[in-house]
Design an enzyme around this catalytic site. Structure first.
Site, PDB file in Angstrom:
ATOM      1  N   SER A 172       0.839  -1.197   0.000  1.00 11.66           N
ATOM      2  CA  SER A 172       0.000   0.000   0.000  1.00 11.66           C
ATOM      3  C   SER A 172       0.877   1.251   0.000  1.00 11.66           C
ATOM      4  O   SER A 172       2.059   1.190  -0.364  1.00 11.66           O
ATOM      5  CB  SER A 172      -0.923  -0.035   1.226  1.00 11.66           C
ATOM      6  N   ASN A 173       0.319   2.371   0.395  1.00 15.51           N
ATOM      7  CA  ASN A 173       1.092   3.620   0.447  1.00 15.51           C
ATOM      8  C   ASN A 173       0.578   4.475   1.601  1.00 15.51           C
ATOM      9  O   ASN A 173      -0.297   4.051   2.348  1.00 15.51           O
ATOM     10  CB  ASN A 173       1.003   4.358  -0.893  1.00 15.51           C
ATOM     11  N   HIS A 174       1.107   5.691   1.715  1.00 14.39           N
ATOM     12  CA  HIS A 174       0.832   6.514   2.910  1.00 14.39           C
ATOM     13  C   HIS A 174      -0.405   7.395   2.809  1.00 14.39           C
ATOM     14  O   HIS A 174      -0.631   8.235   3.673  1.00 14.39           O
ATOM     15  CB  HIS A 174       2.037   7.428   3.190  1.00 14.39           C
TER      16      HIS A 174
END
Ligand code: PMT
Length: 402
Positions: free
Chosen positions: A209-211
């Protein structure tokens, strides 16, 4: 006197919160509004018509006709008179009537006749408020274009504590003022928004995923809704939800899910804004069981995800507006402009990871807007709410008229 000249029809239904309708009437009156009151039969058990008539300076409406004099209360006239029909508090019972076209009292008949916006402030016990039938009825009146002032959390008449208290009169007043003062530039427009991160499963317990926190998308969703748009928010798991309860939320996990939800909604939209941080790659096959720790290293076999903005950009109709985002770390303007063209955007919003106060997680952002016709605008570091308003202004200034 921010409501001078505005005509507000205040509906009061049977709830202990009905006592707050008295101070709400005073607040509306003090801001210059003309207020007429309709009370349901159950409301009469909680507050007297004398109180409401005195505060509103108008006789209170309650029945279709006065049985003594035979004088008829014309619900059509009442509905046409109002600039806003505000039902505060609305009980689960009246809500069910409005959602289902039941018309056995003056309040419900007026609702069916009203041509003005309708705003409702629910008040009920916490379990009632979460009951699927109440949620469904709220969803139904939302689909009619009514506005919901979400119940607040706190101590309830039952002695329990939770969400269900009618919104405080001061907060309702704020919503009414903002309803009349806000530009309604997007009224009746349908807006698709993607927001938050996607999660690409490696196995049942891990994902890539990412932030992205969803803060930028939530600010945009609220800004559109405040200006009258019907907002359809396709939201990655764990991302921030908007405040406005009138927004339809479609929770999704992976890029594939996000694409499926967005593609289904897209054909009916006027405006689509792609603010989500979508994973570009996903594991070819997610393991069915948890991957065991074996060996010193591990190689992941990834495949390219569908590019949602690119694929929907190919289906864009002449009246549709597409707004994209670009999150870059180098050669920012070049990459943003090439995405603007490649993905058929009318406008792209660039945030650079090099700018302090911009990007993931923060409450602020700093952006540059690049328009397809060559114009550009740069912002300061501002709260995401203000950045959202700036993006909406950008959309209002596109050559395609909204
Ligand atoms: O959520 P926050 O913490 O508030 O942070 C906000 C944000 C930084 C995530 C947001 O402002 C932002 O920049 N979102 C887009 C991030 C991104 O994925 O940019 P990109 O340059 O990789 O993608 C370009 C555009 O194509 C974007 O509109 C993106 O939504 C879209 N895209 C990308 C890949 C893909 N598979 N499908 C897409 O639709």
């Amino acid at each position: 006197m921010q409501l001078r000249g505005k005509r507000i029809l205040l509906g009061i239904t049977g709830s202990i919160a009905a006592y707050k309708s008295a101070s709400l009437t005073r607040l509306l009156f003090k801001e210059g509004a003309e207020v007429q009151v309709i009370m349901s039969t159950s409301a009469l058990d909680f507050i007297t018509p004398l109180t409401m008539a005195t505060l509103s300076k108008h006789p209170v409406h309650h029945e279709f006709y006065d049985p003594k004099s035979g004088v008829w209360t014309n619900h059509v006239d009442l509905g046409l008179w109002a600039d806003l029909f505000l039902i505060a508090p609305i009980s689960a019972n009246t809500l069910a009537k409005l959602a289902n076209g039941i018309c056995d009292n003056l309040m419900a008949a007026t609702y069916l006749s009203a041509r003005c916006p309708v705003m409702v402030a629910p008040a009920m016990d916490l379990d009632m408020y979460q009951h699927p039938s109440v949620r469904k009825n709220l969803e139904t009146i939302l689909s009619f274009g009514n506005l919901i002032l979400d119940a607040e959390e706190g101590e309830l008449a039952s002695g329990l504590s939770g969400q269900g208290r009618m919104m405080e009169p001061e907060n309702i007043l704020e919503h009414v003022i903002s309803h009349f003062s806000k530009s309604q530039a997007f009224k009746g427009k349908k807006v698709l928004l993607t927001s938050g991160p996607t999660q690409e499963a490696l196995d049942p317990v891990r994902f890539i995923s990412n932030h992205s926190s969803g803060k930028m998308g939530a600010a945009l969703a609220d800004a559109f809704a405040e200006e009258g748009a019907e907002v359809y928010l396709v939201l990655g798991l764990g991302a921030k939800k908007p405040k406005n309860p009138n927004i339809r939320i479609y929770p999704v996990r992976s890029a594939k899910d996000m694409h499926q939800a967005a593609a289904e909604i897209h054909p009916k939209m006027d405006i689509s804004v792609f603010a989500a941080a979508v994973a570009d790659y996903a594991p070819r096959n997610a393991a069915v069981e948890k991957i065991k720790k074996e060996g010193e290293g591990m190689t992941l076999d990834l495949v390219k995800n569908v590019d949602i903005a690119l694929s929907l950009g190919k289906e864009k109709l002449p009246h549709q507006i597409h707004v994209g985002f670009a999150l870059e770390t180098e050669n920012e303007e070049f990459h943003a402009k090439s995405k603007l063209e490649k993905k058929n955007f009318d406008l792209i919003v660039l945030n650079s990871m090099k700018d302090t106060g911009a990007g993931f997680q923060l409450d602020t952002n700093k952006v540059s807007l690049f328009f397809a016709d060559g114009r550009s605008v740069v912002s300061e570091v501002l709260p995401k709410k203000q950045i959202a308003e700036m993006i909406l202004d950008g959309i209002k200034n596109l050559p395609i008229k909204i």
